[in-house]
Design a protein around this motif. Sequence first.
Motif, PDB file in Angstrom:
ATOM      1  N   PRO A 156       0.387  -1.274  -0.140  1.00 33.13           N
ATOM      2  CA  PRO A 156       0.270  -0.121   0.264  1.00 33.13           C
ATOM      3  C   PRO A 156       1.204   1.062   0.406  1.00 33.13           C
ATOM      4  N   THR A 157       0.411   2.500  -0.458  1.00 29.92           N
ATOM      5  CA  THR A 157       1.384   3.662  -1.161  1.00 29.92           C
ATOM      6  C   THR A 157       0.347   4.421  -0.200  1.00 29.92           C
ATOM      7  N   ASP A 158      -1.018   4.741   0.131  1.00 31.85           N
ATOM      8  CA  ASP A 158      -1.957   5.464   0.087  1.00 31.85           C
ATOM      9  C   ASP A 158      -0.564   6.085   2.008  1.00 31.85           C
ATOM     10  N   ALA A 159      -0.751   5.926   2.679  1.00 34.14           N
ATOM     11  CA  ALA A 159      -0.407   5.854   3.463  1.00 34.14           C
ATOM     12  C   ALA A 159       1.312   5.511   3.732  1.00 34.14           C
ATOM     13  N   PHE A 160       2.678   5.547   4.071  1.00 38.20           N
ATOM     14  CA  PHE A 160       3.473   5.738   4.706  1.00 38.20           C
ATOM     15  C   PHE A 160       4.541   5.916   5.311  1.00 38.20           C
ATOM     16  N   ALA A 161       5.795   5.416   5.950  1.00 39.32           N
ATOM     17  CA  ALA A 161       6.766   6.102   6.368  1.00 39.32           C
ATOM     18  C   ALA A 161       7.328   5.919   6.069  1.00 39.32           C
ATOM     19  N   PHE A 162       8.688   7.096   6.286  1.00 37.75           N
ATOM     20  CA  PHE A 162       9.995   6.909   5.608  1.00 37.75           C
ATOM     21  C   PHE A 162      10.890   7.001   7.104  1.00 37.75           C
ATOM     22  N   HIS A 163      11.680   6.370   7.659  1.00 39.08           N
ATOM     23  CA  HIS A 163      12.542   5.628   8.735  1.00 39.08           C
ATOM     24  C   HIS A 163      13.941   6.233   8.489  1.00 39.08           C
ATOM     25  N   GLY A 164      14.522   6.075   7.024  1.00 36.06           N
ATOM     26  CA  GLY A 164      15.831   6.040   6.934  1.00 36.06           C
ATOM     27  C   GLY A 164      16.805   4.489   6.782  1.00 36.06           C
ATOM     28  N   PHE A 165      18.310   4.851   7.631  1.00 30.55           N
ATOM     29  CA  PHE A 165      18.841   3.758   8.246  1.00 30.55           C
ATOM     30  C   PHE A 165      18.821   3.775   9.964  1.00 30.55           C
ATOM     31  N   LEU A 166      18.165   2.321   9.788  1.00 27.58           N
ATOM     32  CA  LEU A 166      17.971   2.223  11.112  1.00 27.58           C
ATOM     33  C   LEU A 166      19.622   2.077  11.959  1.00 27.58           C
ATOM     34  N   PRO A 167      19.691   2.201  13.638  1.00 28.61           N
ATOM     35  CA  PRO A 167      21.354   2.079  13.970  1.00 28.61           C
ATOM     36  C   PRO A 167      21.841   0.400  13.682  1.00 28.61           C
ATOM     37  N   ASN A 168      23.476   1.190  13.270  1.00 29.32           N
ATOM     38  CA  ASN A 168      24.119   0.335  13.464  1.00 29.32           C
ATOM     39  C   ASN A 168      23.838  -1.285  14.767  1.00 29.32           C
ATOM     40  N   LYS A 169      23.975  -1.147  15.385  1.00 26.35           N
ATOM     41  CA  LYS A 169      24.339  -2.019  16.585  1.00 26.35           C
ATOM     42  C   LYS A 169      22.672  -2.824  17.190  1.00 26.35           C
ATOM     43  N   ALA A 170      23.455  -4.250  16.660  1.00 23.64           N
ATOM     44  CA  ALA A 170      21.342  -4.827  16.870  1.00 23.64           C
ATOM     45  C   ALA A 170      20.652  -4.526  18.200  1.00 23.64           C
ATOM     46  N   GLY A 171      21.622  -4.320  19.172  1.00 25.37           N
ATOM     47  CA  GLY A 171      20.140  -3.786  20.442  1.00 25.37           C
ATOM     48  C   GLY A 171      19.795  -2.968  19.906  1.00 25.37           C
ATOM     49  N   ALA A 172      20.446  -1.508  19.426  1.00 28.19           N
ATOM     50  CA  ALA A 172      19.428  -0.552  19.087  1.00 28.19           C
ATOM     51  C   ALA A 172      18.458  -0.353  17.841  1.00 28.19           C
ATOM     52  N   ARG A 173      19.447  -1.670  17.092  1.00 27.85           N
ATOM     53  CA  ARG A 173      18.264  -1.981  15.855  1.00 27.85           C
ATOM     54  C   ARG A 173      17.386  -2.311  16.080  1.00 27.85           C
ATOM     55  N   ALA A 174      17.311  -3.304  16.613  1.00 29.41           N
ATOM     56  CA  ALA A 174      16.235  -4.400  17.244  1.00 29.41           C
ATOM     57  C   ALA A 174      14.647  -3.155  18.167  1.00 29.41           C
ATOM     58  N   ASN A 175      15.617  -2.421  19.234  1.00 30.49           N
ATOM     59  CA  ASN A 175      14.816  -1.738  19.584  1.00 30.49           C
ATOM     60  C   ASN A 175      14.122  -0.323  18.701  1.00 30.49           C
ATOM     61  N   ALA A 176      14.970   0.312  17.612  1.00 31.66           N
ATOM     62  CA  ALA A 176      13.556   0.809  17.044  1.00 31.66           C
ATOM     63  C   ALA A 176      13.329   0.216  15.360  1.00 31.66           C
ATOM     64  N   ILE A 177      13.527  -1.248  15.936  1.00 32.27           N
ATOM     65  CA  ILE A 177      12.512  -2.208  14.792  1.00 32.27           C
ATOM     66  C   ILE A 177      10.906  -2.129  15.763  1.00 32.27           C
ATOM     67  N   THR A 178      11.201  -2.395  17.182  1.00 31.53           N
ATOM     68  CA  THR A 178      10.090  -3.145  17.976  1.00 31.53           C
ATOM     69  C   THR A 178       9.033  -1.674  18.064  1.00 31.53           C
TER      70      THR A 178
END
Length: 295
Positions: free
Chosen positions: A145-167
């Motif tokens: 779907p393209t009617d609503a979307f959000a751009f979040h750029g690059f996720l954090p490099n470190k695994a823990g911070a990346r998992a928190n951002a995805i969560t």
Amino acid sequence: MTDPHSGYFIAGSAFTAPPLAPGLYVVATPIGNLRDITIRALETLAAASVVLCEDTRMSARLLDHYGIKGRRIALHEHNERHKAEEIVRHVAAGEAIALISDAGTPLLSDPGFPLIRAMAEAGQPVFPIPGASALLSALVVAGLPTDAFAFHGFLPNKAGARANAITALRDSRETLVFYESPRRLDDTLAAMAKIFGERQAAVALELTKRFERVSRGTLAELAAEFADNETKGEAVIVVAGADAPTAPDAADWQAALVEAMADQPTRAAVDEVTKKYGLKRKEVYDAALALKAQE
């Protein structure tokens, strides 16, 4: 003032760029295929008194290809705050300056924001020159779907911070778009599959280039596909948003309301059940009043 005789070439034919009004021109450039540039972008780059480049060496390939000989200055994340005030002064003095990134539309996971903010605060004109964007190119071919979307750029490099951002994005209903390095693509897809679950997604690679590739499937399928495959170039990951929450069973939340009202004030019981089941407070409050009337 800009040089009225500035020019550029297309397929060996020479063209003269018209003069520009003073201001900062934010110019989108190709994300891979050099032909994906607009005539207006070429005119702007040719007529600008200076072209601000994320990396002058990278931009030289595009500018030289079209015979654009103007002055080039590096503007990147390490110097943009320092240079912003000087650029604002030049524009205020009547210059037309162009801003480009290495590829695509500036400011989207690229330098430029401090300069644009400084221009806005100084009341100086900023003009968008639209064109290629990896974000939009991937979104329109993903099959999501393209009617609503959000751009979040690059996720954090470190695994823990990346998992928190995805969560933190797990309950977002809109389609989600990310950029990712080829070195982290497999780890990011694996983390998304674990946290987001079996959602549909797409991975776009080498967009507009000879080996352009778009892979679609569930996050688990994509994680498996890219687990051992070495990729080249930045990837765009497009992920379906979360499903709409299912309405709680009326019998369940009403039973919980009875239980809550047995040992706490009505207002507190209503707030507890409203939050726990994601209901409208008025609906729960009306049910509480009905229960009290039966006592």
